[in-house]
Design an enzyme around this catalytic site. Structure first.
Site, PDB file in Angstrom:
ATOM      1  N   THR A   1       6.511   3.903   3.334  1.00  0.00           N
ATOM      2  CA  THR A   1       6.884   4.353   1.991  1.00  0.00           C
ATOM      3  C   THR A   1       7.021   5.865   1.947  1.00  0.00           C
ATOM      4  O   THR A   1       7.931   6.408   1.347  1.00  0.00           O
ATOM      5  CB  THR A   1       5.789   3.962   0.967  1.00  0.00           C
ATOM      6  OG1 THR A   1       5.391   2.632   1.209  1.00  0.00           O
ATOM      7  CG2 THR A   1       6.305   4.089  -0.446  1.00  0.00           C
TER       8      THR A   1
ATOM      9  N   HIS B   1       1.399   2.601  12.016  1.00  0.00           N
ATOM     10  CA  HIS B   1       1.562   3.883  11.314  1.00  0.00           C
ATOM     11  C   HIS B   1       0.693   4.904  12.044  1.00  0.00           C
ATOM     12  O   HIS B   1      -0.409   5.232  11.597  1.00  0.00           O
ATOM     13  CB  HIS B   1       1.202   3.719   9.838  1.00  0.00           C
ATOM     14  CG  HIS B   1       2.185   2.848   9.110  1.00  0.00           C
ATOM     15  ND1 HIS B   1       3.373   3.332   8.613  1.00  0.00           N
ATOM     16  CD2 HIS B   1       2.184   1.515   8.861  1.00  0.00           C
ATOM     17  CE1 HIS B   1       4.063   2.343   8.057  1.00  0.00           C
ATOM     18  NE2 HIS B   1       3.361   1.237   8.205  1.00  0.00           N
TER      19      HIS B   1
ATOM     20  N   ARG C   1       9.876  -0.692  -3.679  1.00  0.00           N
ATOM     21  CA  ARG C   1       9.732   0.640  -3.082  1.00  0.00           C
ATOM     22  C   ARG C   1      10.916   1.009  -2.194  1.00  0.00           C
ATOM     23  O   ARG C   1      10.946   2.085  -1.607  1.00  0.00           O
ATOM     24  CB  ARG C   1       8.454   0.696  -2.243  1.00  0.00           C
ATOM     25  CG  ARG C   1       7.180   0.601  -3.040  1.00  0.00           C
ATOM     26  CD  ARG C   1       6.001   0.251  -2.147  1.00  0.00           C
ATOM     27  NE  ARG C   1       6.079  -1.135  -1.686  1.00  0.00           N
ATOM     28  CZ  ARG C   1       5.219  -1.703  -0.832  1.00  0.00           C
ATOM     29  NH1 ARG C   1       4.246  -0.987  -0.317  1.00  0.00           N
ATOM     30  NH2 ARG C   1       5.350  -2.967  -0.485  1.00  0.00           N
TER      31      ARG C   1
ATOM     32  N   GLY D   1       0.532   4.877   3.845  1.00  0.00           N
ATOM     33  CA  GLY D   1      -0.037   4.974   2.500  1.00  0.00           C
ATOM     34  C   GLY D   1       0.689   5.960   1.612  1.00  0.00           C
ATOM     35  O   GLY D   1       1.876   6.211   1.786  1.00  0.00           O
ATOM     36  N   GLY D   2      -0.038   6.507   0.653  1.00  0.00           N
ATOM     37  CA  GLY D   2       0.542   7.445  -0.296  1.00  0.00           C
ATOM     38  C   GLY D   2       1.154   6.779  -1.511  1.00  0.00           C
ATOM     39  O   GLY D   2       1.867   7.424  -2.280  1.00  0.00           O
TER      40      GLY D   2
ATOM     41  N   TYR E   1      11.098   3.872   5.097  1.00  0.00           N
ATOM     42  CA  TYR E   1      11.558   2.880   4.117  1.00  0.00           C
ATOM     43  C   TYR E   1      12.987   3.137   3.634  1.00  0.00           C
ATOM     44  O   TYR E   1      13.689   2.220   3.268  1.00  0.00           O
ATOM     45  CB  TYR E   1      10.649   2.935   2.883  1.00  0.00           C
ATOM     46  CG  TYR E   1       9.486   1.967   2.862  1.00  0.00           C
ATOM     47  CD1 TYR E   1       8.938   1.451   4.022  1.00  0.00           C
ATOM     48  CD2 TYR E   1       8.924   1.583   1.648  1.00  0.00           C
ATOM     49  CE1 TYR E   1       7.857   0.578   3.976  1.00  0.00           C
ATOM     50  CE2 TYR E   1       7.847   0.710   1.595  1.00  0.00           C
ATOM     51  CZ  TYR E   1       7.317   0.211   2.759  1.00  0.00           C
ATOM     52  OH  TYR E   1       6.254  -0.645   2.695  1.00  0.00           O
TER      53      TYR E   1
ATOM     54  N   ASP F   1       0.341  -3.504  11.555  1.00  0.00           N
ATOM     55  CA  ASP F   1       0.479  -2.556  10.438  1.00  0.00           C
ATOM     56  C   ASP F   1      -0.701  -1.575  10.424  1.00  0.00           C
ATOM     57  O   ASP F   1      -1.074  -1.053   9.358  1.00  0.00           O
ATOM     58  CB  ASP F   1       0.581  -3.284   9.093  1.00  0.00           C
ATOM     59  CG  ASP F   1       1.518  -2.573   8.113  1.00  0.00           C
ATOM     60  OD1 ASP F   1       1.859  -1.399   8.361  1.00  0.00           O
ATOM     61  OD2 ASP F   1       1.894  -3.184   7.102  1.00  0.00           O
TER      62      ASP F   1
ATOM     63  N   HIS G   1      11.374  -3.836   6.854  1.00  0.00           N
ATOM     64  CA  HIS G   1      10.234  -4.173   6.000  1.00  0.00           C
ATOM     65  C   HIS G   1      10.719  -5.097   4.889  1.00  0.00           C
ATOM     66  O   HIS G   1      11.615  -4.737   4.145  1.00  0.00           O
ATOM     67  CB  HIS G   1       9.635  -2.884   5.417  1.00  0.00           C
ATOM     68  CG  HIS G   1       8.809  -3.104   4.186  1.00  0.00           C
ATOM     69  ND1 HIS G   1       7.441  -3.074   4.198  1.00  0.00           N
ATOM     70  CD2 HIS G   1       9.178  -3.353   2.902  1.00  0.00           C
ATOM     71  CE1 HIS G   1       6.989  -3.309   2.966  1.00  0.00           C
ATOM     72  NE2 HIS G   1       8.019  -3.478   2.161  1.00  0.00           N
TER      73      HIS G   1
HETATM   74 ZN    ZN Z   1       5.977  -2.477   5.800  1.00  0.00          ZN
END
Ligand code: ZN
Length: 387
Positions: A101, A65, A165, A70-71, A132, A285, A197
């Site tokens: 996400t 990332h 998610r 996050g978030g 995502y 990750d 994912h």
């Molecule tokens: Zn993931």
């Protein structure tokens, strides 16, 4: 140019004590003795003496990332971007950036700008389109257009399935995205994968099995990640690897008694399973948040993924007795093959000069990216613009 002397080279195969001459971002020459260089050239060659340290290919981290993930528990939980030396100090010389996400507050422009910035700072960096959720936001008006015309894109991801998610993609939606990735890969020579994912959902890899059963798409297009997060999911992933998928394990922390395998145990189990050994990769990750959810889907704990998890996993594999030549490919040759980065993942004349010298404890002593020294004596000597 840079002359590396007295390196114990693992290409990943053990090649013994070698000297290497680097120039133009490539390994120009490799041999048992130092090369005879004309005096006029010798004056322009810097020397790095490795005194018998192990020299391995730079690590390729296929899931990073780069602009922060996050978030998932409020806007304050958006993780900031990781700077250049976060990756290089950990022996990572190539990153594949992606969104997770949060593909709303963050988007393709920010992702690509971050990839371009890392490139300007000397790192090898590419990206995956989307995040995502479906439908993916695009820059050119279509996913296929983005994949064909935006050079950093190697495929799509991380597209979430079997997760609360996710956007709950249907089989037809997954097939459409996978066909865009595959066809764009054919047109451009880039990887053309869908990096999936996997969440904790009971459906596991069912959608991927149905995609393989009901389409002509090659199995390599479907690249599931986080497959070590549940033990039963890992068994499904091993079975998919036998059908031609390359599966990715994440080097996240695993607690005692958790229904998961840490990355080292997952790799060791995979190598012992009889599935093709080239069909497993490990990613960090990094920059992503690693949340734990309660039964209501609320975050009860949150950690941030780190590039350092890769070398920690390599060390754990060696402690388990896995030979270095077998432990290295999931971090080097395997991701290079999947991502169609032909000059990466190996140490050989003509290959890209992305190299890591390990100290006795398995940490990065020296890190060279495209022939340039980024880490020397365990310290970052190049830093990002705002570090
Ligand atoms: Zn993931």
């Amino acid at each position: 140019m840079l002359l590396i002397e007295n390196a114990e080279v693992h290409s990943p195969a053990p090649l013994g004590r070698r000297s290497l001459l680097l120039g133009g971002g490539k390994v120009l020459w490799m041999g048992a003795a130092s090369p005879e260089l004309p005096a006029a050239i010798r004056a322009d060659v810097a020397t790095l003496e490795l005194a018998g340290r192990r020299l391995i290919p730079g690590l390729i981290d296929g899931h990073v990332h780069v602009c922060g993930g996050g978030g998932e528990a409020g806007f304050r939980t958006r993780v900031p971007p990781q700077p250049l030396s976060h990756h290089t100090s950990a022996g990572v010389t190539t990153v594949i950036g992606l969104l997770g996400t949060d593909d709303v507050a963050r988007g393709a422009r920010e992702l690509l700008a971050t990839v371009y910035a890392l490139r300007e700072e000397g790192l090898n960096a590419w990206a995956l389109a989307g995040g995502y959720h479906l439908p993916t936001a695009t820059l050119t008006g279509s996913l296929r257009g983005d994949l064909v015309f935006l050079e950093p894109y190697l495929g799509v991801g991380e597209l979430a399935i079997s997760d609360h998610r996710s956007s709950q993609p249907t089989l037809d939606e997954l097939l459409r995205v996978a066909s865009d990735a595959h066809v764009a890969g054919l047109m451009t020579g880039r990887a053309g994968i869908v990096h999936l994912h996997l969440g904790d959902g009971e459906r596991g890899l069912d959608l991927v099995r149905r995609a393989l059963d009901s389409s002509e798409l090659p199995a390599r297009v479907f690249n599931p990640t986080h497959v070590n997060r549940r033990r039963a999911l890992f068994d499904e992933a091993v079975a998919l690897a036998r059908r031609g998928c390359v599966v990715d394990v994440t080097a996240f922390p695993v607690d005692e008694g958790e229904d998961a395998y840490d990355a080292a145990e997952a790799v060791e189990r995979f190598l012992g399973s009889g599935a093709p050994p080239g069909s497993i990769t490990v990613s960090s990750d990094a920059g992503g948040c690693l949340p734990c959810f309660d039964a209501d889907g609320r975050v009860c704990r949150m950690e941030v993924g780190s590039s350092g998890a890769l070398l920690a996993t390599l060390r754990a594999l060696l402690e388990r007795g896995v030979p270095l030549a077998d432990a290295l490919p999931p971090f080097t040759t395997n991701p290079a093959r999947l991502l169609r980065l032909a000059a990466k993942g190996t140490i050989a004349p003509g290959a890209d000069a992305d190299l890591v010298a390990l100290d006795a404890g398995g940490a990065a002593h020296s890190v060279i990216v495209s022939g340039e020294i980024h880490v020397a004596d365990g310290r970052a000597v190049r830093r990002g613009m705002f570090e």
